[in-house]
Scaffold this active site. Structure first.
Site, short mmCIF file in Angstrom:
data_model
loop_
_atom_site.label_atom_id
_atom_site.label_comp_id
_atom_site.label_asym_id
_atom_site.label_seq_id
_atom_site.Cartn_x
_atom_site.Cartn_y
_atom_site.Cartn_z
N GLU A 26 57.84 87.56 60.61
CA GLU A 26 59.18 87.93 61.17
C GLU A 26 59.15 88.01 62.71
O GLU A 26 60.21 87.39 63.13
CB GLU A 26 59.64 89.17 60.48
CG GLU A 26 61.27 89.47 60.97
CD GLU A 26 61.66 90.80 60.50
OE1 GLU A 26 61.04 91.46 59.75
OE2 GLU A 26 63.09 90.83 60.85
N ASP A 74 58.74 96.09 56.73
CA ASP A 74 60.26 96.02 56.17
C ASP A 74 60.82 97.74 56.02
O ASP A 74 60.18 98.13 55.28
CB ASP A 74 60.09 95.40 54.71
CG ASP A 74 61.52 95.11 54.18
OD1 ASP A 74 62.35 94.75 54.84
OD2 ASP A 74 61.66 95.72 53.08
#
Ligand code: IPD
Ligand code: CA
Ligand code: CA
Length: 246
Positions: free
Chosen positions: A66, A86
């Protein structure tokens, strides 16, 4: 199960220790594009540990993290999709609801999924056609109806234009179901449905690193994941997610 699954779990567990023992007071926090979108030095550190470790475990697989500048997806061959943390906002707030999410995609399909919650020491993992597990125990979705079900949702925090529709849907589900919850980690929400603690999860936009691993874990636990229109989820661009026990 492939030996690689255990090796990935070991690597991810080490990253979990780093997150749990982070010096949160001294850490640097930066803003990213979009509303309330933050990144810490730990997101980047964990991503680099995963990049190096996964390269040793599956040398011929690509890597998408990410926090990289650019994301290059490929339709064939193997690649990892990684969300180093996350639930970054939860991590910053010390809310104890974050995880590390690692998926391996092979020829456009989910092959391995690993999601680790270091705060509860819960390691979720799945391999395509081999079932889903949490800490060594096989897991499966509940068979509860919506009426007696918990509905989880994500508020698409980086896309304010979707918030009105999201909360209208939440209100609708609130009236139909037992209750609603918002955890702050999409990967953990998918695992929560997979293990049968909740019945449905939706979010109007997510990125592949948010759902790639949790989506496979959910499917291997007997659940269903599509986008909000019922189409298969994709790994090369963001999409909405509609996940449920049946
Ligand atoms: C976020 C979390 C959150 C979801 C957001 C995601 P991040 O991921 O999964 O629950 O609502 O849409 O982007 O930014 O903490 O990795
Ligand atoms: Ca995420
Ligand atoms: Ca993240």
């Amino acid at each position: 199960m492939l030996a690689e699954v255990n090796q990935i779990c070991d690597l991810v567990r080490k990253c979990g220790e780093l997150i749990k023992n982070a010096d949160r007071k001294a850490m640097k926090i930066q803003e990213k594009e979009g509303r309330a979108n933050l990144v810490t030095e730990y997101d980047k550190k964990v991503q680099e540990i995963l990049r190096a470790g996964l390269k040793e475990i599956v040398p011929d697989a690509g890597f998408i993290g990410e926090e990289e500048e650019k994301h290059t997806f490929s339709e064939s061959g193997k690649f990892f999709i990684v969300d180093p943390i996350d639930g970054t906002t939860n991590f910053i707030k010390d809310y104890h609801m974050s995880c590390i999410s690692v998926a391996m995609i092979e020829d456009g399909k989910g092959k391995i999924g690993v999601v680790y919650n270091p705060y509860l020491d819960e390691m979720y993992y799945a391999q395509k056609d081999c079932g889903a597990y949490c800490n060594g125990e096989k897991i499966s979705v509940s068979d509860e109806d919506l009426e007696n079900g918990l509905v989880l949702f994500g508020s698409s925090p980086y896309h304010e234009e979707l918030s009105k529709k999201t909360f209208e849907m939440v209100y609708d589900y609130y009236l139909k179901a037992l209750d609603v919850r918002r955890s702050g980690s999409a990967a953990l929400d998918l695992c929560t449905v997979a293990i049968g603690r909740a019945e449905l999860f939706f979010e109007l936009i997510l990125s592949p690193w948010d759902y790639a691993a949790g989506g496979l874990i959910l499917e291997e636990a007997g659940g269903i994941i599509t986008d909000m229109d019922g189409n298969p989820i994709v790994y090369d661009r963001p999409c909405s997610v509609f996940a449920r026990n049946k």
